[in-house]
Design a protein around this motif. Structure first.
Motif: not given
Length: 177
Positions: A118-124, A131-132, A142-146
């Motif tokens: 239901l969630a993810y870790a985004d290290d952008s 920008a996203q 959407d983040s590429a890490f999603r």
């Protein structure tokens, strides 16, 4: 407030309904959660009046809960200014708290959500995230890490907590006292 001047709005209506139903034992507790990294602006004044005003109207309390990411880098000048502004508006917080005081609970909830997809870790980096985010007339991206797997996300989240990721090294634990 007298019965004749009782404010009516959707928030107070919800509080009245909860009190009528006996929810929360009749306890009304609100919080004002600014980030202590700058001075307050007019929008904060409105939030202060709502947060503290509702607590006052219902005989409750309002806490000042600083939404800190890394208390070690926060400047006391901003915290002092926030407290002063709240008092200038005629309110006094019941307690001064920090979001980082609840780090372990917040982290447990993060693991729960990530562990269920239901969630993810985004290290952008912060520029990429900004920008996203999108804006007026421009949808977010959407983040590429999603789409990372749950196992990858949990691993990254745990490494972030341990301080091995530059993204989270700044907020790797509870507030020092």
């Amino acid at each position: 407030m007298s019965a004749e001047t009782t404010a009516n709005d959707f928030i107070r209506d919800i509080v009245r309904r909860d009190n009528d139903q006996g929810s929360y034992g009749g306890r009304v507790q609100t919080r004002f959660p600014p980030e202590p990294n700058g001075y307050l602006h007019i929008g904060h004044a409105k939030a202060i009046v709502v947060d503290f005003g509702i607590a006052e109207d219902f005989g409750g309390v309002c806490n000042l809960r600083l939404d800190d990411t890394n208390p070690d880098t926060e400047e006391s000048e901003f915290v002092d200014s926030i407290v002063s502004d709240i008092e200038w508006l005629g309110f006094r917080p019941k307690a001064l708290l920090h979001a980082s005081d609840y780090f372990e609970q917040l982290y447990a909830w993060a693991e729960y959500l990530v562990g269920r997809g239901l969630a993810y870790a985004d290290d952008s980096d912060s520029e990429t995230i900004s920008a996203q985010r999108g804006g007026f007339g421009k949808p977010g991206v959407d983040s590429a890490f999603r789409r990372r797997s749950i196992a990858e996300n949990l691993d990254l989240l745990r490494r972030m907590k341990a301080g091995s990721s530059p993204t989270e090294r700044e907020c790797s634990g509870p507030r020092s006292t």
